[in-house]
Design a protein around this motif. Structure first.
Motif, mmCIF file in Angstrom:
data_model
loop_
_atom_site.group_PDB
_atom_site.id
_atom_site.type_symbol
_atom_site.label_atom_id
_atom_site.label_comp_id
_atom_site.label_asym_id
_atom_site.label_seq_id
_atom_site.Cartn_x
_atom_site.Cartn_y
_atom_site.Cartn_z
ATOM 1 N N UNK A 5 -5.891 -38.806 -8.968
ATOM 2 C CA UNK A 5 -5.456 -39.082 -10.042
ATOM 3 C C UNK A 5 -4.713 -37.843 -10.548
ATOM 4 N N UNK A 6 -5.095 -36.638 -10.350
ATOM 5 C CA UNK A 6 -4.731 -35.614 -11.047
ATOM 6 C C UNK A 6 -3.431 -35.071 -9.966
ATOM 7 N N UNK A 20 -19.728 -32.577 -23.527
ATOM 8 C CA UNK A 20 -18.524 -33.163 -23.883
ATOM 9 C C UNK A 20 -17.896 -32.025 -25.074
ATOM 10 N N UNK A 21 -18.539 -31.840 -26.162
ATOM 11 C CA UNK A 21 -18.023 -31.057 -27.103
ATOM 12 C C UNK A 21 -17.443 -29.698 -26.656
ATOM 13 N N UNK A 22 -17.930 -29.146 -25.528
ATOM 14 C CA UNK A 22 -17.481 -27.746 -25.120
ATOM 15 C C UNK A 22 -16.026 -28.096 -24.387
ATOM 16 N N UNK A 23 -16.057 -29.251 -23.854
ATOM 17 C CA UNK A 23 -14.500 -29.371 -22.925
ATOM 18 C C UNK A 23 -13.717 -29.772 -24.151
ATOM 19 N N UNK A 24 -14.051 -30.550 -24.972
ATOM 20 C CA UNK A 24 -13.107 -31.025 -26.010
ATOM 21 C C UNK A 24 -12.394 -30.104 -26.815
ATOM 22 N N UNK A 25 -13.444 -29.231 -27.090
ATOM 23 C CA UNK A 25 -12.866 -27.836 -27.936
ATOM 24 C C UNK A 25 -11.800 -27.043 -27.217
ATOM 25 N N UNK A 26 -12.127 -26.895 -25.992
ATOM 26 C CA UNK A 26 -11.128 -26.133 -25.128
ATOM 27 C C UNK A 26 -9.831 -26.555 -24.789
ATOM 28 N N UNK A 27 -9.831 -28.078 -24.594
ATOM 29 C CA UNK A 27 -8.971 -28.782 -24.492
ATOM 30 C C UNK A 27 -7.860 -28.898 -25.658
ATOM 31 N N UNK A 84 1.423 -45.559 -15.567
ATOM 32 C CA UNK A 84 1.659 -46.460 -16.667
ATOM 33 C C UNK A 84 0.854 -45.745 -17.799
ATOM 34 N N UNK A 85 1.211 -45.249 -18.870
ATOM 35 C CA UNK A 85 2.624 -45.164 -19.204
ATOM 36 C C UNK A 85 2.979 -43.671 -18.307
ATOM 37 N N UNK A 86 4.437 -43.608 -18.081
ATOM 38 C CA UNK A 86 4.834 -42.266 -17.477
ATOM 39 C C UNK A 86 5.123 -41.001 -18.529
ATOM 40 N N UNK A 87 4.822 -41.151 -19.494
ATOM 41 C CA UNK A 87 5.057 -39.916 -20.639
ATOM 42 C C UNK A 87 3.753 -39.074 -20.209
ATOM 43 N N UNK A 88 3.644 -38.198 -21.354
ATOM 44 C CA UNK A 88 2.558 -36.953 -21.090
ATOM 45 C C UNK A 88 1.302 -37.684 -21.529
ATOM 46 N N UNK A 89 1.324 -38.748 -22.238
ATOM 47 C CA UNK A 89 -0.094 -39.268 -22.308
ATOM 48 C C UNK A 89 -1.240 -39.626 -21.197
ATOM 49 N N UNK A 90 -0.426 -39.959 -20.050
ATOM 50 C CA UNK A 90 -1.288 -40.072 -18.689
ATOM 51 C C UNK A 90 -1.616 -38.780 -18.488
ATOM 52 N N UNK A 91 -0.884 -37.545 -18.387
ATOM 53 C CA UNK A 91 -1.056 -36.386 -17.917
ATOM 54 C C UNK A 91 -2.295 -35.855 -18.750
ATOM 55 N N UNK A 92 -2.121 -36.019 -20.030
ATOM 56 C CA UNK A 92 -3.204 -35.373 -20.977
ATOM 57 C C UNK A 92 -4.490 -36.070 -20.922
ATOM 58 N N UNK A 93 -4.462 -37.401 -20.743
ATOM 59 C CA UNK A 93 -5.755 -38.132 -20.389
ATOM 60 C C UNK A 93 -6.336 -37.641 -19.160
ATOM 61 N N UNK A 136 -11.105 -31.512 -17.117
ATOM 62 C CA UNK A 136 -11.797 -30.375 -17.969
ATOM 63 C C UNK A 136 -13.293 -30.813 -18.111
ATOM 64 N N UNK A 137 -13.568 -32.031 -18.402
ATOM 65 C CA UNK A 137 -14.882 -32.724 -18.754
ATOM 66 C C UNK A 137 -15.609 -32.343 -17.449
ATOM 67 N N UNK A 138 -15.059 -32.990 -16.494
ATOM 68 C CA UNK A 138 -15.653 -32.675 -14.919
ATOM 69 C C UNK A 138 -16.010 -31.257 -14.772
ATOM 70 N N UNK A 139 -15.110 -30.209 -14.893
ATOM 71 C CA UNK A 139 -15.400 -29.026 -14.495
ATOM 72 C C UNK A 139 -16.603 -28.361 -15.406
#
Length: 291
Positions: A52-53, A152-159, A212-221, A227-230
């Motif tokens: 996906x990435x 989760x909180x660590x990766x969420x803060x970093x992102x 879908x969607x083709x905007x940056x929402x897919x990329x950010x998600x 980042x969560x996985x890393x």
């Protein structure tokens, strides 16, 4: 020279310490077996996430998005995630990570001007480095077997802080578990995403899927999940490396205590024999005096 009773007290203390280190070794071995199995949990997720990435990085919007652009040149503000343990008695595990952090910071400061803020995951890293590298929050305390929700909180803060422009880069330094005898310190940039990294060179099917969607929402998600996985994977490797180091450290300590017990036993027997010889000498001398 200590007498027989003093050697006995020392031997009892050594025996108690040996039982403690032997028990800690068995407990760490049990944790290590579980941690090794947990390393395999995110592998299927990682395989699909890499696909996906790779797809998301090929979107037109990703070419100019902050997540995929290379870091800008010049002064930079970096968020550094340092993964260590909360407890000691695990050999050189924490010291290797601390040395890796210091070497990386020294190299980066030679190349460019930068400001570094750190998130410490584990009390040992915070104790060793907090005076040199300021922490942006209190250190995280994770369990011996971290879960996805704990990290989760660590990766969420970093992102979130990367997206709002607070930090220009996010790096992570921890350990990579190889086997029971070997674990290597690892330095990794997790944001922005390196589109040329090996982990993104997945071979895709001949049929191009539709995103879908083709905007940056897919990329950010997708980037958020990456980042969560890393962070989660780094914690799994940290847990396995820590327990492997503790097993080896406690085994070495138990072996050394056994050797010290043998030496003290020999010295105690010599002291006992010397005491007996002195008493016999006094008896014989007294008898000769009376005669």
């Amino acid at each position: 020279m200590p007498n027989y009773r003093e050697f006995t007290v020392r031997l009892n203390a050594m025996s108690g310490m040996r039982r403690v280190t032997s028990t800690m070794k068995m407990v760490a071995a049990s944790h290590l077996h579980r941690a090794q199995n947990e390393l395999l949990f995110p592998v299927p997720f990682n395989k699909e996430l890499r696909k996906l990435t790779t797809l998301a990085s090929q979107l037109t919007v990703s070419h100019q998005h902050r997540l995929c652009l290379p870091p800008p040149e010049g002064p930079a503000k970096i968020l550094l995630l340092v993964m260590t343990s909360d407890r000691g008695l695990c050999g050189s595990f924490n010291s290797l990570v601390v040395h890796e952090v210091r070497d990386w910071v020294a190299q980066q400061r030679l190349k460019r001007e930068l400001t570094i803020e750190v998130i410490y995951v584990g009390q040992k890293g915070y104790s060793a480095l907090s005076r040199e590298l300021p922490a942006c929050m209190k250190p995280f305390d994770l369990s011996a077997h971290p879960t996805f929700h704990e990290t989760g909180p660590i990766s969420m803060y970093a992102m979130d802080k990367f997206l709002d422009g607070t930090y220009g880069e996010v790096w992570m330094i921890g350990s990579r578990f190889v086997n029971t005898l070997k674990h290597d310190p690892v330095t990794q940039r997790i944001l922005p995403i390196d589109r040329n990294a090996e982990c993104l060179q997945e071979k895709l099917q001949s049929v191009t899927p539709i995103l879908e969607p083709m905007d940056d929402r897919m990329l950010v998600t997708i980037a958020r999940q990456l980042v969560h996985y890393h962070v989660y994977s780094a914690q799994l490797h940290r847990a396995a490396s820590e327990q492997a180091s503790r097993v080896m450290a406690m085994e070495s300590a138990t072996t050394n205590l056994r050797m010290m017990e043998k030496m003290l036993t020999l010295q105690r027997n010599r002291a006992r024999q010397a005491t007996i010889t002195n008493e016999l000498t006094e008896i014989v001398s007294g008898a000769e005096t009376l005669a």
